[in-house]
Structures are given as C-alpha cells and as structure tokens.
Design an enzyme around this catalytic site. Structure first.
Site, PDB file in Angstrom:
ATOM      1  CB  THR A 265      -1.172  -0.106   1.002  1.00  0.00           C
ATOM      2  OG1 THR A 265      -1.694  -1.028   1.130  1.00  0.00           O
ATOM      3  CG2 THR A 265      -1.896   1.078   1.193  1.00  0.00           C
ATOM      4  CB  THR A 266       3.800   2.443   2.146  1.00  0.00           C
ATOM      5  OG1 THR A 266       2.961   2.300   3.400  1.00  0.00           O
ATOM      6  CG2 THR A 266       4.568   3.492   2.187  1.00  0.00           C
TER       7      THR A 266
ATOM      8  CE1 TYR B 104      -1.458  -4.931   4.143  1.00  0.00           C
ATOM      9  CE2 TYR B 104      -0.868  -4.876   1.789  1.00  0.00           C
ATOM     10  CZ  TYR B 104      -1.062  -4.112   2.979  1.00  0.00           C
ATOM     11  OH  TYR B 104      -1.051  -3.050   3.206  1.00  0.00           O
TER      12      TYR B 104
ATOM     13  CE  LYS C 275       1.985  -4.501   5.157  1.00  0.00           C
ATOM     14  NZ  LYS C 275       0.953  -3.821   5.926  1.00  0.00           N
TER      15      LYS C 275
ATOM     16  CB  SER D 225      -2.769  -3.931   8.055  1.00  0.00           C
ATOM     17  OG  SER D 225      -1.502  -3.971   7.634  1.00  0.00           O
TER      18      SER D 225
ATOM     19  N   GLY E 105       0.373  -4.270  11.562  1.00  0.00           N
ATOM     20  CA  GLY E 105       0.469  -3.239  10.273  1.00  0.00           C
ATOM     21  C   GLY E 105      -0.243  -1.942  10.813  1.00  0.00           C
TER      22      GLY E 105
ATOM     23  CG  ASP F  49       3.348   1.981  11.465  1.00  0.00           C
ATOM     24  OD1 ASP F  49       2.756   0.769  10.994  1.00  0.00           O
ATOM     25  OD2 ASP F  49       3.961   2.438  10.601  1.00  0.00           O
ATOM     26  CD  GLU F  50      -1.882   4.141  14.139  1.00  0.00           C
ATOM     27  OE1 GLU F  50      -3.177   4.730  13.285  1.00  0.00           O
ATOM     28  OE2 GLU F  50      -1.059   3.882  13.194  1.00  0.00           O
TER      29      GLU F  50
END
Length: 338
Positions: free
Chosen positions: A80-81, A172, A202, A204, A228, A230-231
């Site tokens: 995605t990024t 994912y 993964k 997310s 996935g 991050d925060e």
C-alpha cells in the site's frame, strides 16, 4: 530530473543474476535463508520523478539509509505504501528486481507484494518474485470482486502461492482498504494443508482480539504475525506479535527498535514512552490529512532522499503540511535524547 532506469521490454526475462528459483533458499541468494521474519519491516515507498515515473536510481541510497540510519533490514515492496496497485506489472517487476539487487548482502528479507485484482497478473508477479530469489511473497485480498467467505479467499491465495512453490507466502490482511472482513482466525484453520508455503500474516487491522486468537491457536505452527497499525504496535506486541510492517519504520525505525528493545527487557514505561511519542506525531499528521503522499513527503525531509510525488489520483502533500509535520517531528523529545 532524476535519472530513471528505462523500462525493460515486456517480453524480456529477468536478468541472468536473478534467474534462480526459491525465496532466500536459492543458490547464491543474498538474503537470510530459513530465518523467521520478525522485528521491523519497512513498507517501502516507491520513489518517483517529478513527472511520475518510478525512480530506481535512489533505491541503493534508500537501502543504505534503512540499514545504517534506521537499523531496519527487512522490507515489504509494492504494498500500500509503495502504491503497488497503482503501478504497472512491469514497474512492479523493475522495483522488485532493484530492491533485490541493491539489498544483496545488506537486507535480511525482501518480501514482494504480488497481489492484484487479476489472478493471472498476481500469478505472473509470484513467478517473477520466485525467479529473482525474493525472501517471500504476500498477497492482498481482491477488493473489487471480493471473496465472500473463507473458501473463496483461500482458493484465490492458493492459486497465487502455487506459482511460487518454494517461496514463503504471507497473507496481507487489510480490511479497512479491501472491505474483505473475513477473520484471520477463521482463515488460518487448516490453511497449511492447502498452502504448504504459508508462513504468516501482515495484520493491518485494529482487531486485536482476532490477532490474539491467531497467535494463541497457531503457536505450534511457527507462523509470523506482523502487525500493520504502527500507532498500536505495543498493544500487538503484548499479545504476541512477532514484529511489524509499516510505513513509519522508514523514518522512525530506529525509535521503534528502541521500543522493541525496551519491551523485550520488560521496561514497559520506556516502551510506552516511545509508543506515546510515535502516536503523538501520527495523531498530529492524521488530523492534517495523512496518507501515502504525506508519507512520501515526511520520508523526503527526514532522509534527504527525494521520494517524489504520488501517482494520481493521489495528490501531492502541500507545502503547509510539510512545514507543520517537520516542525512537529523536530519538537518531539525522545527518551534517547535524539
């Protein structure tokens, strides 16, 4: 304008140095064979020129920056990024090859995302990833015509994984973007019987109950569960996540590694401090509007490596966003004093 490697003809096979099968197990592979994927994995950004072409010329500098400045030695390419679903098949192949080439003897794992809306395209990318010696492949759920149950999703994943029979395979899971809300706990029940190369997820999503059940029920399988969001990484570590794949590890990898070290040493207050400060930055930029374009801008001003604009329909980050994000990041007082 940055120099750009010209596109390879569509019919041209991978370079001779890439013509080997298997992920990290092929003869001459530079990655770490047999090593479980854990720790931080940078979801790589796709550098582009001002006119929107992929910019392969900065990948070597990018690899060196991740390793030397962020202490991150694993990457997840074309996700995605990385705007993977906005790239052509040929562009995705070129990027995969460049990350493999420049990561030789420097990176531990290069995971290539090969998911696509078209099954034949996803299979083609899987074959290519195997041919260049990728450490693993990952596949997102199809999200236009969506699978409606576990069996439909596994059928799709199996068809892709079977094209790279010696390459570790990762699912994912990102329901906020795909709309595919099949719980991973359900998906994993018996999945190794249909996809022998299956190695992990993964994950997310913010559903930590689902993640915890996956980890609890699959302890014997030695699967990798990489978070996935991050925060919320510290919360995922508490329920047993092996590590994380995320965009912030491109420029906050060193800080997040310090959080992982604190957690491993059972220094929860210090680990919390790092998580709170990462969250403070992300909370600030999310309120401004934070996505792939803004991630590219942050990576550019932190690393000094030009990431360029995103591909349409995404719009470039504004000068106002860049100024505010930079000031916010510079104002944070990290526990290590940097």
């Amino acid at each position: 304008m940055m120099a750009v490697t010209p596109p390879l003809p569509a019919s041209r096979p991978p370079p001779r140095s890439f013509q080997r099968r298997a992920a990290g197990t092929g003869e001459g592979s530079s990655m770490t064979p047999g090593k479980k994927l854990r720790g931080l994995v940078a979801a790589t950004i796709t550098p582009m020129t001002p006119d929107g072409q992929i910019n392969l010329s900065v990948i070597r500098q990018y690899v060196d920056y991740l390793v030397s400045e962020q202490n991150v030695k694993n990457v997840f390419v074309n996700g995605t990024t990385g705007e993977g679903l906005s790239l052509s098949i040929q562009e995705r192949k070129q990027l995969a090859e460049e990350w493999m080439c420049q990561g030789k003897d420097k990176l531990d794992h290069v995971i290539i995302h090969v998911g696509a809306l078209s099954l034949p395209e996803s299979q083609e990318l899987a074959r290519h990833a195997a041919a260049i010696g990728a450490s693993g492949i990952a596949v997102i759920a199809p999200f236009f015509f969506r699978p409606t149950n576990k069996d439909e999703l596994i059928a799709f994943l199996q068809k892709v994984a079977s094209e790279a029979p010696a390459v570790p395979f990762y699912y994912y899971h990102i329901p906020p973007l795909t709309g595919v809300k099949i719980r991973v706990e359900e998906l994993l029940d018996g999945i190794k019987e249909q996809i022998p190369t299956f190695q992990g997820v993964k994950f997310s999503d913010t559903d930590l109950l689902d993640l915890a059940q996956c980890i609890n029920k699959n302890e014997r399988e030695q699967l990798a569960f990489l978070y996935g969001v991050d925060e919320q990484l510290l919360s995922a570590l508490a329920v047993g996540a092996d590590g994380a794949v995320g965009s912030t590890y491109n420029y906050l990898g060193q800080k997040t590694n310090l959080m992982l070290e604190a957690f491993a040493k059972l220094d929860l207050p210090l680990a919390q401090k790092y998580q709170f400060l990462t969250g403070e930055f992300l909370n600030f930029v999310i309120k401004l509007g934070f996505g792939v374009a803004q991630s590219k801008a942050v990576m550019t001003f932190v690393s000094g490596i030009p990431m360029g604009p995103p591909r349409l329909p995404l719009a470039d980050a504004s000068a106002e966003f860049i100024a505010q994000a930079k000031a916010k990041l510079e104002s944070i007082a990290w526990p290590d004093g940097d």
